[in-house]
Design a protein around this motif. Sequence first.
Motif, PDB file in Angstrom:
ATOM      1  N   UNK A 221      43.057  31.980  33.944  1.00 11.10           N
ATOM      2  CA  UNK A 221      44.262  31.737  33.200  1.00 11.10           C
ATOM      3  C   UNK A 221      45.097  32.998  33.462  1.00 11.10           C
ATOM      4  N   UNK A 222      46.553  32.653  33.403  1.00 10.69           N
ATOM      5  CA  UNK A 222      47.310  33.895  33.480  1.00 10.69           C
ATOM      6  C   UNK A 222      47.152  35.051  32.517  1.00 10.69           C
ATOM      7  N   UNK A 223      46.989  36.108  33.260  1.00  9.84           N
ATOM      8  CA  UNK A 223      46.577  37.410  31.953  1.00  9.84           C
ATOM      9  C   UNK A 223      45.147  37.587  31.804  1.00  9.84           C
ATOM     10  N   UNK A 224      44.566  36.809  32.543  1.00  9.37           N
ATOM     11  CA  UNK A 224      42.940  36.848  32.003  1.00  9.37           C
ATOM     12  C   UNK A 224      42.367  37.228  33.491  1.00  9.37           C
ATOM     13  N   UNK A 225      41.052  37.710  33.273  1.00 10.68           N
ATOM     14  CA  UNK A 225      40.200  37.956  34.575  1.00 10.68           C
ATOM     15  C   UNK A 225      38.729  37.632  34.319  1.00 10.68           C
ATOM     16  N   UNK A 226      37.932  37.567  35.391  1.00 10.49           N
ATOM     17  CA  UNK A 226      36.567  37.148  35.192  1.00 10.49           C
ATOM     18  C   UNK A 226      35.658  38.167  36.137  1.00 10.49           C
ATOM     19  N   UNK A 227      34.278  38.146  35.838  1.00 10.82           N
ATOM     20  CA  UNK A 227      33.665  38.974  36.882  1.00 10.82           C
ATOM     21  C   UNK A 227      33.279  38.219  38.077  1.00 10.82           C
ATOM     22  N   UNK A 228      33.415  39.054  39.394  1.00  7.87           N
ATOM     23  CA  UNK A 228      32.877  38.335  40.537  1.00  7.87           C
ATOM     24  C   UNK A 228      31.332  38.153  40.313  1.00  7.87           C
ATOM     25  N   UNK A 229      31.003  37.121  40.947  1.00  9.19           N
ATOM     26  CA  UNK A 229      29.438  37.091  40.922  1.00  9.19           C
ATOM     27  C   UNK A 229      29.054  37.828  42.047  1.00  9.19           C
ATOM     28  N   UNK A 230      27.616  38.203  42.163  1.00 14.03           N
ATOM     29  CA  UNK A 230      26.943  38.956  43.225  1.00 14.03           C
ATOM     30  C   UNK A 230      27.042  38.317  44.438  1.00 14.03           C
ATOM     31  N   UNK A 231      26.923  37.143  44.487  1.00 11.86           N
ATOM     32  CA  UNK A 231      27.243  36.259  45.851  1.00 11.86           C
ATOM     33  C   UNK A 231      28.806  36.497  46.471  1.00 11.86           C
ATOM     34  N   UNK A 232      29.605  36.557  45.550  1.00 11.01           N
ATOM     35  CA  UNK A 232      31.127  36.648  45.877  1.00 11.01           C
ATOM     36  C   UNK A 232      31.270  38.167  46.706  1.00 11.01           C
TER      37      UNK A 232
END
Length: 247
Positions: A221-232
């Motif tokens: 969502x706009x203004x949010x973030x997520x962690x990258x996976x180890x694979x990414x």
Amino acid sequence: MQERLQKIIAARGYTSRRKAEELILAGRVKVNGIVINKLGEKINDDAKIEINNRELIKSEKKYYFLFNKPRLVLTTLKDPKQRPTVADYFKNEKVRLFPVGRLDYDVSGALLMTNDGEFANFVMHPKYEIQKTYLALCNGNVSKHQINNLMKGVVIDDDYKTKAINAKLVKYNVEDDESIIELTIAEGRKHHVKKMLIAADIYLKKLKRTTIEHLQIADVPLGKYRSLTAHEVKQLYGLFAQYKSKK
């Protein structure tokens, strides 16, 4: 073991190597109490480093986030005019994070945030040709000729020829007389996409970065973030390894 000062600053997770070079040249870095203001200095990797008179402590754990940056947010950690910055969205994280590259104040979309300076250095460096895809809302009906010009190449910054890896018209809205075009580039000069559109005689109204290589912000969502996976993270580092293996 000795390494270049800017590389050690990046390895300790303070910022990218390129930004570290700017800090050194600005006289804002001390090594064992002595100001270092020229590039190329090699120091011991356990030396005491201070930036803006604050000791730089190595961050052991590396963090990688994909952030969906809103428009009218600066891709910096501080702003003297007190405008919103990307740092405002990461106040709950206990580690110092910095943006990988930049996204213009009036551009939204995909932006990587990390404390891994070496990771940031290779993702930002033009020689590694990290691909970035944008959606551009434009005035009028963008023609096939204009799209082809983006693919063939346009001249920006007076004499620099650049071209899109891919470009296409996604949609034309007759009622609003607006086009949405998608284009992918592997370069990153200041205002690069904006200048390309101007050179192709396309009037830009709004710009969003949707993808950095395999990372898409469709699920963020706009203004949010997520962690990258180890694979990414491994996938991105894999691009770096591929480049090295060709040399």
